[in-house]
Write an enzyme that holds these catalytic residues in place. Structure first.
Site, PDB file in Angstrom:
ATOM      1  N   ASP A 169       0.812  -1.216   0.000  1.00 50.04           N
ATOM      2  CA  ASP A 169       0.000   0.000   0.000  1.00 50.04           C
ATOM      3  C   ASP A 169       0.845   1.265   0.000  1.00 50.04           C
ATOM      4  OD1 ASP A 169       1.065  -0.223   2.514  1.00 50.04           O
ATOM      5  OD2 ASP A 169      -0.822   0.039   3.599  1.00 50.04           O
ATOM      6  N   CYS A 191       5.137  -0.402   2.467  1.00 51.98           N
ATOM      7  CA  CYS A 191       5.704  -1.741   2.661  1.00 51.98           C
ATOM      8  C   CYS A 191       7.066  -1.726   3.345  1.00 51.98           C
ATOM      9  CB  CYS A 191       5.762  -2.515   1.341  1.00 51.98           C
ATOM     10  SG  CYS A 191       6.847  -1.811   0.087  1.00 51.98           S
ATOM     11  N   HIS A 213       8.846  -3.792  -3.994  1.00 49.16           N
ATOM     12  CA  HIS A 213       8.199  -4.199  -2.746  1.00 49.16           C
ATOM     13  C   HIS A 213       9.226  -4.736  -1.753  1.00 49.16           C
ATOM     14  CE1 HIS A 213       4.711  -5.268  -0.360  1.00 49.16           C
ATOM     15  NE2 HIS A 213       5.176  -6.479  -0.176  1.00 49.16           N
TER      16      HIS A 213
END
Length: 226
Positions: free
Chosen positions: A94, A97, A203
């Site tokens: 979101d 991370c 990520h």
């Protein structure tokens, strides 16, 4: 929507007090959890101690991989996790991370990411001389932007986190030529190790040896990579 100055002021005051209490509650819980789990630090490091770390150079996010390159990077990261017998605790993608993954490593829960972000931004703000040379914009604009929930962390915030939490932050990455990056505090001896996986520029997740993964995250063994 504003319904008048008196109503708005009352709402702001109430919200402020509630927010301050939430922050204080998070801080107290964070201290307790940090002390409780500090003894587990280092287990991943022992697993991949044969790797030579690449020195860390703080930088902001400027370039992002294409979709095809990103998919190849992800497969490379999965293979490295398998080779070293490591398990990712996956956190929400979101925009928070990096801070969620750091929170999971420090407090064994990603839910303290707001506290972690606040501490990192305070570190940036209070020690601008350490970091502003890595940021190609007005530094005040940078740390104000980084204070916003959903703003992606970068390698400058990782350095600030290492300095703030006296932690050696270790990244198992998906970079083709760089498997392992190590970020150490600038002016103190680290008192803990934090292990993150880094799907490069996409990520972050939190890393554990399989047997050390938090019980509520641990999958059945045969499915642990999926």
């Amino acid at each position: 929507m504003r319904n008048g100055s008196i109503s708005n002021d009352g709402c702001s005051s109430s919200t402020s007090l509630s927010s301050q209490q939430d922050v204080e509650d998070d801080r107290m819980i964070a201290v307790v959890l940090s002390e409780e789990y500090a003894k587990l630090d280092g287990s991943v490091g022992r697993r991949i101690s044969s790797l030579a770390p690449v020195p860390h150079i703080p930088r902001i996010n400027l370039h992002f991989p294409s979709s095809s390159d990103s998919n190849l990077d992800y497969q490379r990261l999965l293979q490295r996790l398998k080779v070293y017998g490591l398990y990712e605790v996956k956190v929400s993608g979101d925009g928070n991370c990096q801070f969620r993954a750091l929170s999971d490593q420090i407090y064994r829960s990603p839910e303290y990411h707001k506290h972690v972000r606040k501490e990192v931004v305070k570190q940036l703000k209070d020690n601008h001389a350490l970091y502003e040379g890595y940021v190609p914009m007005k530094f005040k604009s940078y740390y104000k932007k980084m204070a916003k929930s959903g703003e992606w962390g970068d390698h400058v915030t990782l350095q600030a986190a290492a300095d703030k939490f006296a932690a050696k932050i270790c990244l198992l990455t998906s970079f083709r030529d760089t498997c392992f990056v190590e970020i150490v505090p600038r002016h103190q001896v680290p008192v803990r190790e934090l292990w993150l996986s880094f799907w490069s520029e996409v990520h972050y997740n939190s890393l554990y040896e399989l047997q050390d993964a938090p019980l509520h995250h641990k999958p059945r063994r045969k499915h642990w990579l999926f």
